[in-house]
Motif scaffolding. Structure first.
Motif, PDB file in Angstrom:
ATOM      1  N   ASP A  12      88.781  -3.341 -43.283  1.00  0.00           N
ATOM      2  CA  ASP A  12      87.737  -4.620 -42.894  1.00  0.00           C
ATOM      3  C   ASP A  12      87.710  -4.850 -41.167  1.00  0.00           C
ATOM      4  O   ASP A  12      86.826  -4.669 -40.409  1.00  0.00           O
ATOM      5  CB  ASP A  12      88.060  -6.003 -43.673  1.00  0.00           C
ATOM      6  N   SER A  13      89.121  -5.014 -40.694  1.00  0.00           N
ATOM      7  CA  SER A  13      89.278  -5.129 -39.267  1.00  0.00           C
ATOM      8  C   SER A  13      90.770  -5.001 -39.036  1.00  0.00           C
ATOM      9  O   SER A  13      91.666  -5.317 -39.831  1.00  0.00           O
ATOM     10  CB  SER A  13      89.083  -6.646 -38.883  1.00  0.00           C
ATOM     11  N   THR A  14      90.891  -4.077 -37.875  1.00  0.00           N
ATOM     12  CA  THR A  14      92.222  -3.746 -37.663  1.00  0.00           C
ATOM     13  C   THR A  14      93.117  -5.106 -37.258  1.00  0.00           C
ATOM     14  O   THR A  14      94.343  -5.253 -37.670  1.00  0.00           O
ATOM     15  CB  THR A  14      92.348  -2.602 -36.381  1.00  0.00           C
ATOM     16  N   GLU A  36      86.425   3.334 -38.771  1.00  0.00           N
ATOM     17  CA  GLU A  36      85.603   2.436 -39.129  1.00  0.00           C
ATOM     18  C   GLU A  36      86.015   1.028 -39.697  1.00  0.00           C
ATOM     19  O   GLU A  36      87.158   1.002 -40.175  1.00  0.00           O
ATOM     20  CB  GLU A  36      84.684   3.148 -40.449  1.00  0.00           C
ATOM     21  N   GLN A  37      85.409   0.059 -39.048  1.00  0.00           N
ATOM     22  CA  GLN A  37      85.721  -1.388 -39.602  1.00  0.00           C
ATOM     23  C   GLN A  37      84.375  -1.985 -40.332  1.00  0.00           C
ATOM     24  O   GLN A  37      83.291  -1.882 -39.692  1.00  0.00           O
ATOM     25  CB  GLN A  37      85.950  -2.231 -38.471  1.00  0.00           C
ATOM     26  N   THR A  38      84.571  -2.420 -41.319  1.00  0.00           N
ATOM     27  CA  THR A  38      83.669  -3.140 -42.154  1.00  0.00           C
ATOM     28  C   THR A  38      83.260  -4.445 -41.818  1.00  0.00           C
ATOM     29  O   THR A  38      81.995  -5.280 -42.108  1.00  0.00           O
ATOM     30  CB  THR A  38      83.724  -3.287 -43.554  1.00  0.00           C
ATOM     31  N   GLY A  40      84.266  -5.820 -38.154  1.00  0.00           N
ATOM     32  CA  GLY A  40      85.005  -5.788 -36.954  1.00  0.00           C
ATOM     33  C   GLY A  40      84.631  -7.199 -36.503  1.00  0.00           C
ATOM     34  O   GLY A  40      83.423  -7.756 -36.367  1.00  0.00           O
ATOM     35  N   ARG A  41      85.747  -7.954 -35.755  1.00  0.00           N
ATOM     36  CA  ARG A  41      85.272  -9.326 -35.207  1.00  0.00           C
ATOM     37  C   ARG A  41      85.523  -9.355 -33.638  1.00  0.00           C
ATOM     38  O   ARG A  41      86.342  -8.612 -33.000  1.00  0.00           O
ATOM     39  CB  ARG A  41      86.525 -10.247 -35.664  1.00  0.00           C
ATOM     40  N   GLY A  42      84.691 -10.051 -33.125  1.00  0.00           N
ATOM     41  CA  GLY A  42      84.830 -10.435 -31.551  1.00  0.00           C
ATOM     42  C   GLY A  42      85.093 -11.810 -31.422  1.00  0.00           C
ATOM     43  O   GLY A  42      85.472 -12.368 -32.255  1.00  0.00           O
ATOM     44  N   ARG A  43      84.939 -12.224 -30.061  1.00  0.00           N
ATOM     45  CA  ARG A  43      85.412 -13.668 -29.849  1.00  0.00           C
ATOM     46  C   ARG A  43      84.421 -14.576 -30.343  1.00  0.00           C
ATOM     47  O   ARG A  43      83.367 -14.302 -30.647  1.00  0.00           O
ATOM     48  CB  ARG A  43      85.464 -13.933 -28.450  1.00  0.00           C
ATOM     49  N   TYR A  44      84.523 -15.930 -30.836  1.00  0.00           N
ATOM     50  CA  TYR A  44      83.841 -16.718 -31.413  1.00  0.00           C
ATOM     51  C   TYR A  44      83.420 -16.433 -32.511  1.00  0.00           C
ATOM     52  O   TYR A  44      82.217 -16.787 -32.940  1.00  0.00           O
ATOM     53  CB  TYR A  44      82.919 -17.380 -30.161  1.00  0.00           C
ATOM     54  N   LYS A 106      77.864  -2.809 -17.610  1.00  0.00           N
ATOM     55  CA  LYS A 106      77.615  -2.979 -19.034  1.00  0.00           C
ATOM     56  C   LYS A 106      79.076  -2.628 -19.697  1.00  0.00           C
ATOM     57  O   LYS A 106      79.865  -2.201 -19.332  1.00  0.00           O
ATOM     58  CB  LYS A 106      76.720  -1.681 -19.543  1.00  0.00           C
ATOM     59  N   LYS A 107      79.004  -3.457 -20.756  1.00  0.00           N
ATOM     60  CA  LYS A 107      80.221  -3.719 -21.483  1.00  0.00           C
ATOM     61  C   LYS A 107      80.528  -2.351 -22.420  1.00  0.00           C
ATOM     62  O   LYS A 107      79.813  -1.874 -23.154  1.00  0.00           O
ATOM     63  CB  LYS A 107      80.151  -4.899 -22.577  1.00  0.00           C
ATOM     64  N   ILE A 108      81.792  -1.974 -21.931  1.00  0.00           N
ATOM     65  CA  ILE A 108      82.286  -0.741 -22.801  1.00  0.00           C
ATOM     66  C   ILE A 108      83.511  -1.224 -23.605  1.00  0.00           C
ATOM     67  O   ILE A 108      83.768  -0.129 -24.624  1.00  0.00           O
ATOM     68  CB  ILE A 108      82.953   0.641 -21.810  1.00  0.00           C
TER      69      ILE A 108
HETATM   70  C1  BTN Z   1      85.029  -9.226 -27.833  1.00  0.00           C
HETATM   71  O1  BTN Z   1      84.437  -8.687 -26.905  1.00  0.00           O
HETATM   72  O2  BTN Z   1      84.500 -10.215 -28.273  1.00  0.00           O
HETATM   73  C2  BTN Z   1      86.213  -8.713 -28.416  1.00  0.00           C
HETATM   74  C3  BTN Z   1      86.020  -7.409 -29.352  1.00  0.00           C
HETATM   75  C4  BTN Z   1      87.258  -6.973 -30.075  1.00  0.00           C
HETATM   76  C5  BTN Z   1      86.987  -5.773 -31.023  1.00  0.00           C
HETATM   77  C6  BTN Z   1      88.223  -5.198 -31.573  1.00  0.00           C
HETATM   78  S1  BTN Z   1      87.775  -3.728 -32.453  1.00  0.00           S
HETATM   79  C7  BTN Z   1      89.421  -3.863 -32.893  1.00  0.00           C
HETATM   80  C8  BTN Z   1      89.998  -5.138 -33.319  1.00  0.00           C
HETATM   81  N1  BTN Z   1      89.475  -5.421 -34.667  1.00  0.00           N
HETATM   82  C9  BTN Z   1      88.821  -6.430 -34.895  1.00  0.00           C
HETATM   83  O3  BTN Z   1      88.231  -6.759 -35.908  1.00  0.00           O
HETATM   84  N2  BTN Z   1      88.361  -6.692 -33.573  1.00  0.00           N
HETATM   85  C10 BTN Z   1      89.122  -6.184 -32.298  1.00  0.00           C
END
Ligand code: BTN
Length: 249
Positions: A12-14, A36-38, A40-44, A106-108
């Motif tokens: 799901d997410s590392t 692969e993440q099903t 994956g989370r970012g901020r907020y 650009k965001k990498i």
């Molecule tokens: C962002 O820019 O908002 C942060 C993104 C972070 C993504 C990474 S991918 C590995 C790890 N697992 C997640 O679910 N999120 C972080």
């Protein structure tokens, strides 16, 4: 610092897995990597697009012995780690406060640091996502996102990237945990980020929008922004956008 890598094909997410392992007592340096993440989370709570093989999805467990006021510097330190790793593969990264790594504007890569209470004390899980390929970027991010493939770093293997990231991570984390580490990390960050000072920015803080010019970083990692009336705002969280300069002619 010793790194142990646990690899998953699909997860799901590392970060979720690293939090789970930290609660179970994992040592500092446990890394979770997935193809692969099903979820994956970012901020907020934003989604981080994580298709199979299109990115590096990596999280590491830390048990930092630093004063809690310096914990936000872990994100800045990780920005340095990612920037130097990409530089080693021929890219010219910039760091946008607080956690975005940009190449050619650009965001990498993005970084998500999360704290978790465990029986062994506070742990921090640092997640790093690095775009390897751009082919499947959703329309809403394709204008603002890039990848190693697009920037000419497509010969980089995930294993090379991991080896480089963990090497720089060990190096800069050791510095952060030293007595003058927080000051040293801010200085290293300053040398790699065009956002440190003199950048016209707009910061969205919930319902409030702050515009001004950046003027350094506080000792806890907050971004200093001088507004038009001369006030210095200390930004602890929020999305920073560069304001385009309007030319006079
Ligand atoms: C962002 O820019 O908002 C942060 C993104 C972070 C993504 C990474 S991918 C590995 C790890 N697992 C997640 O679910 N999120 C972080």
């Amino acid at each position: 610092m010793h790194f142990t890598i646990l690899r998953f094909d699909r997860i799901d997410s590392t970060n979720n897995e690293a939090i789970k392992q930290a609660k179970l007592g994992a040592d500092e340096g446990l890394c979770i990597v997935a193809n692969e993440q099903t979820a994956g989370r970012g901020r907020y709570g934003r989604a981080w697009v994580s298709e199979k093989g299109a990115g590096l999805y990596f999280s590491v467990v830390l048990r930092p012995r630093i004063e809690s006021r310096f914990l936000p510097l872990i994100t800045l330190m990780t920005g340095i780690v990612v920037a130097d790793s990409l530089f080693e593969f021929g890219l010219k990264p910039d760091i946008k406060w607080v956690n975005d790594i940009l190449v050619n504007g650009k965001k990498i890569s993005g970084i998500l640091a999360e704290t978790v209470e465990t029986d062994l004390g506070l742990a921090v899980v640092v997640g790093i996502g690095i775009n390897l390929k751009s082919s499947n970027f959703p329309a809403e991010i394709s204008d603002n996102a890039t990848s190693l493939e697009d920037e000419g770093g497509n010969r980089v293997s995930v294993d090379d990237l991991l080896e480089t990231l963990t090497r720089f991570f060990g190096y800069f984390y050791t510095i952060l945990c030293e007595t003058d580490g927080p000051t040293a990390i801010i200085d290293e960050w300053r040398r790699r980020s065009s956002y440190y000072s003199g950048k016209s920015v707009r910061v969205v803080l919930g319902n409030e929008v702050v515009t001004g010019v950046t003027c350094g970083i506080e000792e806890n990692g907050a971004l200093r922004v001088r507004t038009a009336d001369g006030e210095i705002r200390k930004i602890q969280a929020g999305d920073v956008e560069q304001l385009r300069q309007i030319s006079a002619d």
